[in-house]
Design a protein around this motif. Structure first.
Motif, PDB file in Angstrom:
ATOM      1  N   HIS A   5       0.782  -0.906   0.010  1.00 16.23           N
ATOM      2  CA  HIS A   5      -0.198   0.139  -0.011  1.00 16.23           C
ATOM      3  C   HIS A   5       0.913   1.274   0.020  1.00 16.23           C
ATOM      4  CE1 HIS A   5      -3.718  -2.225   1.071  1.00 16.23           C
ATOM      5  NE2 HIS A   5      -2.948  -2.995   1.563  1.00 16.23           N
ATOM      6  N   TYR A   6       0.444   2.383  -0.014  1.00 14.51           N
ATOM      7  CA  TYR A   6       1.126   3.742   0.200  1.00 14.51           C
ATOM      8  C   TYR A   6       0.449   4.534   1.267  1.00 14.51           C
ATOM      9  CZ  TYR A   6       3.427   2.370  -4.123  1.00 14.51           C
ATOM     10  OH  TYR A   6       4.024   1.366  -5.140  1.00 14.51           O
ATOM     11  N   ILE A   7       1.403   5.242   1.730  1.00 13.25           N
ATOM     12  CA  ILE A   7       0.843   6.375   2.939  1.00 13.25           C
ATOM     13  C   ILE A   7       0.208   7.305   2.215  1.00 13.25           C
ATOM     14  CG2 ILE A   7       1.442   7.551   4.748  1.00 13.25           C
ATOM     15  CD1 ILE A   7       3.874   5.658   5.390  1.00 13.25           C
ATOM     16  N   PRO A   8      -1.036   7.706   2.402  1.00 11.74           N
ATOM     17  CA  PRO A   8      -1.399   8.983   1.815  1.00 11.74           C
ATOM     18  C   PRO A   8      -1.056  10.390   2.177  1.00 11.74           C
ATOM     19  CG  PRO A   8      -3.139   8.045   3.454  1.00 11.74           C
ATOM     20  CD  PRO A   8      -2.024   7.152   3.536  1.00 11.74           C
ATOM     21  N   ASP A   9      -1.183  11.387   1.261  1.00 12.94           N
ATOM     22  CA  ASP A   9      -0.696  12.497   1.558  1.00 12.94           C
ATOM     23  C   ASP A   9       0.866  12.628   1.801  1.00 12.94           C
ATOM     24  OD1 ASP A   9      -3.455  13.296   1.290  1.00 12.94           O
ATOM     25  OD2 ASP A   9      -3.809  12.962   3.271  1.00 12.94           O
ATOM     26  N   THR A  10       1.812  11.922   1.310  1.00 11.69           N
ATOM     27  CA  THR A  10       3.224  12.159   1.570  1.00 11.69           C
ATOM     28  C   THR A  10       3.725  12.223   0.017  1.00 11.69           C
ATOM     29  OG1 THR A  10       3.539   9.538   1.318  1.00 11.69           O
ATOM     30  CG2 THR A  10       3.536  10.772   3.646  1.00 11.69           C
ATOM     31  N   PRO A  13       5.144   9.304  -2.465  1.00 13.22           N
ATOM     32  CA  PRO A  13       4.335   8.376  -1.789  1.00 13.22           C
ATOM     33  C   PRO A  13       5.366   7.384  -1.111  1.00 13.22           C
ATOM     34  CG  PRO A  13       3.620   8.519  -4.245  1.00 13.22           C
ATOM     35  CD  PRO A  13       4.762   9.527  -4.193  1.00 13.22           C
ATOM     36  N   ILE A  14       4.955   6.963   0.122  1.00 13.02           N
ATOM     37  CA  ILE A  14       5.697   5.927   0.856  1.00 13.02           C
ATOM     38  C   ILE A  14       5.110   4.939   0.827  1.00 13.02           C
ATOM     39  CG2 ILE A  14       6.698   5.329   3.247  1.00 13.02           C
ATOM     40  CD1 ILE A  14       6.836   8.393   3.706  1.00 13.02           C
ATOM     41  N   PRO A  15       5.795   3.630   0.245  1.00  9.10           N
ATOM     42  CA  PRO A  15       5.052   2.210   0.071  1.00  9.10           C
ATOM     43  C   PRO A  15       5.448   1.595   1.596  1.00  9.10           C
ATOM     44  CG  PRO A  15       7.160   2.271  -0.848  1.00  9.10           C
ATOM     45  CD  PRO A  15       7.202   3.670  -0.492  1.00  9.10           C
ATOM     46  N   TYR A  16       4.366   0.802   1.817  1.00  6.71           N
ATOM     47  CA  TYR A  16       4.505  -0.094   2.923  1.00  6.71           C
ATOM     48  C   TYR A  16       3.807  -1.420   2.652  1.00  6.71           C
ATOM     49  CZ  TYR A  16      -0.415   1.147   4.337  1.00  6.71           C
ATOM     50  OH  TYR A  16      -1.646   1.532   4.404  1.00  6.71           O
ATOM     51  N   THR A  17       4.394  -2.334   3.570  1.00  2.00           N
ATOM     52  CA  THR A  17       4.006  -3.665   3.201  1.00  2.00           C
ATOM     53  C   THR A  17       2.956  -4.306   4.392  1.00  2.00           C
ATOM     54  OG1 THR A  17       5.649  -4.113   1.717  1.00  2.00           O
ATOM     55  CG2 THR A  17       4.635  -6.180   2.657  1.00  2.00           C
ATOM     56  N   ILE A  18       1.759  -4.821   4.060  1.00  2.00           N
ATOM     57  CA  ILE A  18       1.055  -5.230   5.132  1.00  2.00           C
ATOM     58  C   ILE A  18       1.309  -6.676   5.091  1.00  2.00           C
ATOM     59  CG2 ILE A  18      -1.342  -5.722   6.056  1.00  2.00           C
ATOM     60  CD1 ILE A  18      -1.964  -3.096   4.976  1.00  2.00           C
ATOM     61  N   ILE A  19       1.674  -7.467   6.516  1.00  2.00           N
ATOM     62  CA  ILE A  19       1.855  -8.901   6.356  1.00  2.00           C
ATOM     63  C   ILE A  19       0.822  -9.462   7.551  1.00  2.00           C
ATOM     64  CG2 ILE A  19       3.420 -10.629   7.042  1.00  2.00           C
ATOM     65  CD1 ILE A  19       5.763  -8.892   6.033  1.00  2.00           C
ATOM     66  N   HIS A  20      -0.162 -10.185   7.191  1.00  2.77           N
ATOM     67  CA  HIS A  20      -0.837 -10.856   8.106  1.00  2.77           C
ATOM     68  C   HIS A  20      -0.293 -12.123   8.717  1.00  2.77           C
ATOM     69  CE1 HIS A  20      -4.541  -8.553   7.224  1.00  2.77           C
ATOM     70  NE2 HIS A  20      -4.083  -8.058   5.914  1.00  2.77           N
ATOM     71  N   SER A  21      -0.122 -12.136   9.844  1.00  2.99           N
ATOM     72  CA  SER A  21       0.249 -13.397  10.505  1.00  2.99           C
ATOM     73  C   SER A  21      -0.475 -13.662  11.812  1.00  2.99           C
ATOM     74  CB  SER A  21       1.738 -13.282  10.729  1.00  2.99           C
ATOM     75  OG  SER A  21       2.044 -12.085  11.525  1.00  2.99           O
ATOM     76  N   VAL A  35       9.199  -0.114   4.817  1.00  3.60           N
ATOM     77  CA  VAL A  35       8.149  -0.104   5.914  1.00  3.60           C
ATOM     78  C   VAL A  35       7.190  -1.429   5.847  1.00  3.60           C
ATOM     79  CG1 VAL A  35       6.257   1.365   7.084  1.00  3.60           C
ATOM     80  CG2 VAL A  35       8.126   2.712   5.991  1.00  3.60           C
ATOM     81  N   THR A  36       7.357  -2.075   6.911  1.00  3.80           N
ATOM     82  CA  THR A  36       6.510  -3.218   7.048  1.00  3.80           C
ATOM     83  C   THR A  36       5.374  -3.159   8.296  1.00  3.80           C
ATOM     84  OG1 THR A  36       8.532  -4.379   6.581  1.00  3.80           O
ATOM     85  CG2 THR A  36       6.618  -5.720   7.306  1.00  3.80           C
ATOM     86  N   VAL A  37       4.213  -3.526   8.121  1.00  3.68           N
ATOM     87  CA  VAL A  37       3.054  -3.441   9.083  1.00  3.68           C
ATOM     88  C   VAL A  37       2.730  -4.969   9.326  1.00  3.68           C
ATOM     89  CG1 VAL A  37       0.885  -2.375   9.716  1.00  3.68           C
ATOM     90  CG2 VAL A  37       2.618  -1.340   8.026  1.00  3.68           C
ATOM     91  N   ARG A  38       3.018  -5.447  10.478  1.00  6.41           N
ATOM     92  CA  ARG A  38       2.415  -6.762  10.826  1.00  6.41           C
ATOM     93  C   ARG A  38       1.147  -6.868  11.558  1.00  6.41           C
ATOM     94  NH1 ARG A  38       6.750  -9.601   9.156  1.00  6.41           N
ATOM     95  NH2 ARG A  38       8.823  -8.673   9.204  1.00  6.41           N
ATOM     96  N   VAL A  39       0.090  -7.513  11.108  1.00  8.06           N
ATOM     97  CA  VAL A  39      -1.173  -7.352  11.633  1.00  8.06           C
ATOM     98  C   VAL A  39      -1.625  -8.661  11.779  1.00  8.06           C
ATOM     99  CG1 VAL A  39      -1.795  -5.168  10.503  1.00  8.06           C
ATOM    100  CG2 VAL A  39      -2.500  -7.300   9.448  1.00  8.06           C
ATOM    101  N   PRO A  40      -2.677  -8.880  12.659  1.00 12.56           N
ATOM    102  CA  PRO A  40      -3.234 -10.344  13.085  1.00 12.56           C
ATOM    103  C   PRO A  40      -4.105 -10.643  11.779  1.00 12.56           C
ATOM    104  CG  PRO A  40      -3.518  -8.523  14.948  1.00 12.56           C
ATOM    105  CD  PRO A  40      -3.041  -7.897  13.752  1.00 12.56           C
ATOM    106  N   GLU A  41      -4.100 -11.975  11.669  1.00  9.91           N
ATOM    107  CA  GLU A  41      -4.559 -12.603  10.437  1.00  9.91           C
ATOM    108  C   GLU A  41      -6.059 -11.910  10.241  1.00  9.91           C
ATOM    109  OE1 GLU A  41      -3.584 -15.511   8.715  1.00  9.91           O
ATOM    110  OE2 GLU A  41      -1.986 -16.269   9.750  1.00  9.91           O
ATOM    111  N   ARG A  42      -6.881 -11.982  10.915  1.00 11.55           N
ATOM    112  CA  ARG A  42      -8.251 -11.655  10.732  1.00 11.55           C
ATOM    113  C   ARG A  42      -8.595 -10.116  10.539  1.00 11.55           C
ATOM    114  NH1 ARG A  42     -10.805 -16.273  10.285  1.00 11.55           N
ATOM    115  NH2 ARG A  42     -10.115 -17.994  11.438  1.00 11.55           N
ATOM    116  N   LEU A  43      -7.732  -9.407  10.967  1.00  8.96           N
ATOM    117  CA  LEU A  43      -7.652  -7.863  10.978  1.00  8.96           C
ATOM    118  C   LEU A  43      -8.006  -7.284   9.391  1.00  8.96           C
ATOM    119  CD1 LEU A  43      -7.247  -5.502  13.301  1.00  8.96           C
ATOM    120  CD2 LEU A  43      -5.453  -4.817  11.882  1.00  8.96           C
ATOM    121  N   PRO A  44      -9.229  -6.587   9.452  1.00 11.04           N
ATOM    122  CA  PRO A  44      -9.132  -5.970   8.192  1.00 11.04           C
ATOM    123  C   PRO A  44      -8.393  -5.023   7.623  1.00 11.04           C
ATOM    124  CG  PRO A  44     -11.227  -5.651   9.701  1.00 11.04           C
ATOM    125  CD  PRO A  44     -10.116  -6.318  10.379  1.00 11.04           C
ATOM    126  N   GLU A  45      -8.118  -4.921   6.276  1.00 13.89           N
ATOM    127  CA  GLU A  45      -6.824  -4.125   5.743  1.00 13.89           C
ATOM    128  C   GLU A  45      -7.056  -2.551   6.227  1.00 13.89           C
ATOM    129  OE1 GLU A  45      -5.067  -4.688   2.236  1.00 13.89           O
ATOM    130  OE2 GLU A  45      -4.118  -6.818   2.929  1.00 13.89           O
TER     131      GLU A  45
END
Length: 189
Positions: A5-10, A13-21, A35-45
């Motif tokens: 994804h990309y951080i809005p209003d930068t 644009p700054i890309p970041y990766t969402i990793i569900h685990s 930039v990496t964002v680690r999130v719980p499996e069932r968390l909506p994007e």
């Protein structure tokens, strides 16, 4: 699952990766300009996106710090371990042994073995037996930073923690240790 994804209003644009685990909390990591964002499996994007938007200022700060550390590393021209010559290895051993002996006498402490290693996360360490490990990369940094790490590890011979008493031991030998410590923090291991 991994998505970019990309951080809005930068700008740019700054890309970041969402990793569900399989985790319970959200986590942010900035490393090597990524930039990496680690999130719980069932968390909506959209929840992850909201989390990133909330921490945009922190992410930008960390990216700038990361860029600065990379510049410092490049300026120091630290070779990879396999690129070291036998002469450099011998010079390293002599440097660390000589400096450690000098500071140990000044601080009135003893120590065990000295080992030079390719450590990935530390500049140095001190075991409970008094064995000292130093990162080979220290040899390629300015002398005042090498001295700081040596004194820091020897101070652990009196205090095996980072209490006020520990920092007082460091300050006895290096009154400007705070400046050296900050300079070292700006360099990527």
């Amino acid at each position: 699952m991994t998505t970019t994804h990309y951080i809005p209003d930068t700008t740019p644009p700054i890309p970041y990766t969402i990793i569900h685990s399989a985790r319970r909390t959200l986590g942010l990591e900035v490393r090597d300009g990524k930039v990496t964002v680690r999130v719980p499996e069932r968390l909506p994007e959209h929840e992850a996106e909201r989390f990133v938007a909330k921490h945009t200022e922190w992410i930008i700060k960390k990216l700038n710090e990361d860029k600065e550390r990379q510049k410092m590393k490049a300026a120091c021209q630290i070779p990879e371990p396999q690129e070291l010559t036998q002469n450099q290895i011998e010079q390293m051993k002599l440097e660390f042994e000589t400096k450690t002996k000098k500071y140990a006498e000044q601080m009135n402490v003893t120590y065990g073995r000295i080992t030079i290693r390719n450590q990935q996360t530390r500049w140095g360490s001190c075991s409970s037996k008094g064995d000292l490990n130093f990162n080979y990369r220290l040899f390629f940094l300015p002398e005042e930073l090498r001295d700081y790490v040596i004194v820091h590890e020897l101070a652990h011979r009196r205090q095996m923690n980072h209490s006020k008493l520990f920092w007082a031991e460091v300050e006895k030998v290096l009154p400007d240790y705070r400046v050296r410590r900050q300079a070292l923090k700006r360099i990527v291991i």
